[in-house]
Enzyme design. Structure first.
Site, PDB file in Angstrom:
ATOM      1  N   LYS A  95       0.872  -1.169   0.000  1.00 47.02           N
ATOM      2  CA  LYS A  95       0.000   0.000   0.000  1.00 47.02           C
ATOM      3  C   LYS A  95       0.908   1.218   0.000  1.00 47.02           C
ATOM      4  O   LYS A  95       1.699   1.413   0.933  1.00 47.02           O
ATOM      5  CB  LYS A  95      -0.905   0.017   1.232  1.00 47.02           C
ATOM      6  CG  LYS A  95      -1.744   1.286   1.281  1.00 47.02           C
ATOM      7  CD  LYS A  95      -2.541   1.442   2.557  1.00 47.02           C
ATOM      8  CE  LYS A  95      -2.872   2.913   2.750  1.00 47.02           C
ATOM      9  NZ  LYS A  95      -3.583   3.186   3.995  1.00 47.02           N
ATOM     10  N   GLY A 156      -7.732   9.165   9.544  1.00 47.53           N
ATOM     11  CA  GLY A 156      -8.004   9.287  10.972  1.00 47.53           C
ATOM     12  C   GLY A 156      -9.061  10.322  11.325  1.00 47.53           C
ATOM     13  O   GLY A 156      -9.363  10.523  12.496  1.00 47.53           O
ATOM     14  N   ALA A 183      -9.304   5.413   3.955  1.00 51.44           N
ATOM     15  CA  ALA A 183      -9.112   6.553   4.862  1.00 51.44           C
ATOM     16  C   ALA A 183     -10.349   7.430   5.003  1.00 51.44           C
ATOM     17  O   ALA A 183     -11.091   7.655   4.051  1.00 51.44           O
ATOM     18  CB  ALA A 183      -7.940   7.429   4.433  1.00 51.44           C
ATOM     19  N   GLY A 184     -10.537   7.902   6.212  1.00 48.49           N
ATOM     20  CA  GLY A 184     -11.585   8.866   6.504  1.00 48.49           C
ATOM     21  C   GLY A 184     -12.898   8.263   6.965  1.00 48.49           C
ATOM     22  O   GLY A 184     -13.805   8.975   7.368  1.00 48.49           O
ATOM     23  N   ASN A 205      -9.075   1.827   9.615  1.00 51.75           N
ATOM     24  CA  ASN A 205      -8.292   1.419  10.774  1.00 51.75           C
ATOM     25  C   ASN A 205      -8.808   2.082  12.045  1.00 51.75           C
ATOM     26  O   ASN A 205      -9.386   1.438  12.916  1.00 51.75           O
ATOM     27  CB  ASN A 205      -6.808   1.789  10.537  1.00 51.75           C
ATOM     28  CG  ASN A 205      -5.886   1.290  11.637  1.00 51.75           C
ATOM     29  OD1 ASN A 205      -6.309   0.857  12.696  1.00 51.75           O
ATOM     30  ND2 ASN A 205      -4.601   1.344  11.398  1.00 51.75           N
ATOM     31  N   THR A 206      -8.672   3.423  12.106  1.00 51.49           N
ATOM     32  CA  THR A 206      -8.981   4.132  13.354  1.00 51.49           C
ATOM     33  C   THR A 206     -10.410   3.887  13.834  1.00 51.49           C
ATOM     34  O   THR A 206     -10.645   3.742  15.035  1.00 51.49           O
ATOM     35  CB  THR A 206      -8.760   5.648  13.158  1.00 51.49           C
ATOM     36  OG1 THR A 206      -7.489   5.840  12.534  1.00 51.49           O
ATOM     37  CG2 THR A 206      -8.779   6.384  14.472  1.00 51.49           C
TER      38      THR A 206
END
Lengths: 258, 321
Positions: A95, A156, A183-184, A205-206
């Site tokens: 990635k 994040g 993301a986001g 992830n977050t």
């Protein structure tokens, strides 16, 4: 749809950072059903293999590792990190992140295209973290990428799909390229929305790692991704401006004086 | 009289030795390092006795095990400061402060006046904070040295520079990461920290600054010296701090108060914490060998409860899980 020849049964890809413990991470991955997980490699730990303990834990989960170049700010840094990751994780998947701005962690798309070309030429299968820009996307494909990963919102931030127009345009523009929103994403509804737009997978992830109960949130995301995918395949209705009664009026009883 | 050899004179070993000695065992302690100092990872600990704050990112068991730590230490070593801990966030991260509050308990919300009254050095800088009144901190180096002193005064021999374990009925293995040879699930989690001196900023209690990328804490050591910690990196490298980590720690403390920009960097420290996959401590029994390990980021907070459990097993009153 496959990603460099690999067809995962789950369209949810999960990051492995920021969990309260490796044990909680393991529970979350199991609950998510994810088969692809990203792992970031700190460059300083690569040479000495100092992160071995953590990597062993990831490997023991029996998932496919997608190493990432998180935190790299230059082409050279990203390429070096990718090479190290190939050696450590024995995979040519990478990635690719080349960060251009620290507050938004926005990709440096010029460096990204350049690094993607170098890595593709040396045999890597590149998953580029990019913006919603169609021209950049085109260049990434020319550089050898066979997957695109546009952002939903800054990494994040949990803001969801900031630019639905761009994401929709990218899907329409590249009907045959595997697309992943990366993301986001903050909530399962964001993930479902991405899948409803026709995206092939989401990477987050977050939203799971920082939830009060990561395993439960991971399960919620798994359901949302399933729901969004099923909705897409079921061919949703078109929205309209005016109401249309969902109950037909023909044959309705006529009440009154008659 | 039950005889016990304790291996390892970090916070786990010295705490176990103290509890055993208090309960009448004949204890001796050995440690392979030349003396109390930078070879034990306890040397670099923050010394926060903050079980409720830790809950933000740790299992409930950490709160349960750590609640009695401040009393334990206050009864045995000098310098336990019981003024609570203060958790603050810059205005733009106020959402993170609300999240911290949702995940924890046993705190009060403070407004700007409340913060200023408690910590005049921060006057006007923060609008909201959480005060965990029952939390405390100590100076790990002073505390360890006091434990060695009281052990020796009680006739317990603490021998450094040797790996020769004396004959005893029980062995309690408190070697931390070195016990990987017997506990394969152990891993190291690197932590980096700084000591800074900044007499201009007089903080009276532990202050945690919430930041989505670089959360830090600052523990006052007296005379304007603070321990600034700490990174948490998944690798077991023990002896190298990176420029990135230092920059991040220092820029975060600068956000807490710009006067820290003038601080003197007194010491740079780094080591790897021993941890099990769930980041919780364990007692592992193997015949008459008992392991106390995996204290992770919570050495001074959890060592007392683990020591009591270890002693219960040695005296036949408890069982290892």
């Amino acid at each position: 749809m496959d990603f460099y020849g690999f067809e995962p049964s789950s369209r949810l890809f999960l990051g492995t950072a920021q969990y309260p413990s490796p044990a909680v991470l393991g529970e979350a991955i199991r609950a998510s059903g994810a088969e692809v997980v990203t792992v970031s490699l700190r460059r300083e730990s690569g040479a000495a293999r100092a992160g071995q303990g953590f990597w062993e834990l990831i490997r023991s989960l029996g998932v496919r590792v997608l190493p990432n170049t998180a935190g790299c700010h230059s082409v050279r840094e990203a390429v070096t990190t990718a090479e190290m990751a190939r050696e450590v994780f024995e995979t040519d998947w990478i990635k690719l992140e080349v960060i251009g701005e620290d507050d938004t962690l926005q990709p440096d798309v010029f460096g990204l295209v350049e690094a993607a070309r170098i890595l593709s030429e040396s045999g890597f299968r590149v998953f580029p973290y990019t913006t919603g820009d169609l021209v950049v996307a085109e260049r990434l494909l020319q550089a050898g990428c066979e997957v695109l990963m546009p952002w939903g919102a800054p990494i994040g931030s949990g803001r969801g799909l900031n630019n639905v127009f761009a994401l929709r345009a990218m899907r329409a523009h590249f009907p045959d390229v595997p697309l992943v929103v990366d993301a986001g994403i903050g909530l399962p509804s964001h993930a479902a929305a991405a899948m409803e737009l026709g995206y092939d997978a989401v990477l987050l992830n977050t939203a799971v790692a920082k939830a009060g109960d990561p395993a439960r949130m991971a399960a919620a995301f798994a359901q949302a991704v399933e729901a969004g995918r099923a909705a897409r395949e079921a061919d949703p209705m078109e929205p309209r401006d005016m109401a249309r009664p969902s109950t037909p009026v023909i044959g309705r009883a006529v009440l009154g004086d008659a | 009289m039950t005889s016990v050899a304790v291996i390892g004179a970090g916070v786990a070993g010295l705490t176990v030795a103290s509890v055993l000695a208090e309960r009448g065992a004949a204890v001796s302690v050995v440690d392979r390092s030349p003396g109390l100092g930078p070879d034990q990872c306890s040397w670099y600990a923050g010394g926060m006795l903050a079980p409720w704050c830790e809950r933000e990112n740790a299992e409930a068991e950490v709160v349960a095990l750590g609640m009695g730590a401040a009393d334990f230490w206050a009864a045995r070593v000098p310098g336990v400061v019981r003024r609570g801990s203060l958790v603050i966030a810059p205005a733009r991260d106020s959402g993170e402060l609300r999240r911290f509050a949702r995940r924890t308990e046993n705190y009060d919300w403070l407004d700007r006046e409340g913060i200023d009254e408690l910590e005049p050095a921060l006057e006007g800088r923060f609008q909201r904070a959480l005060l965990f009144r029952e939390e405390a901190h100590l100076d790990p180096r002073r505390a360890l040295s006091a434990l060695v002193g009281s052990l020796e005064a009680a006739g317990v021999e603490v021998r450094y520079g040797t790996e020769a374990v004396p004959d005893a009925e029980w062995t309690v293995d408190c070697r931390g990461l070195a016990a990987m040879d017997r506990l394969p699930e152990l891993r190291g989690v690197k932590g980096e920290m700084l000591y800074i001196r900044s007499p201009e900023v007089a903080l009276r209690r532990t202050v945690r600054l919430i930041h989505p990328r670089i959360p830090i804490y600052l523990v006052p050591r007296g005379d304007g010296v603070y321990m600034l910690g700490a990174t948490t990196i998944e690798n077991d490298e023990r002896r190298r701090i990176t420029a990135r980590s230092m920059v991040e720690l220092l820029s975060a403390v600068y956000a807490l108060h710009p006067a820290f920009g003038e601080a003197e960097v007194v010491e740079i420290g780094t080591d790897a914490r021993p941890a099990f996959p769930d980041n919780l401590p364990r007692l592992v029994r193997d015949g008459r060998r008992l392991h106390v390990n995996g204290l992770y980021r919570h050495g001074f907070l959890l060592a007392p409860a683990m020591a009591v459990r270890a002693a219960d097993i040695v005296f036949g009153e408890g069982t290892a899980p």
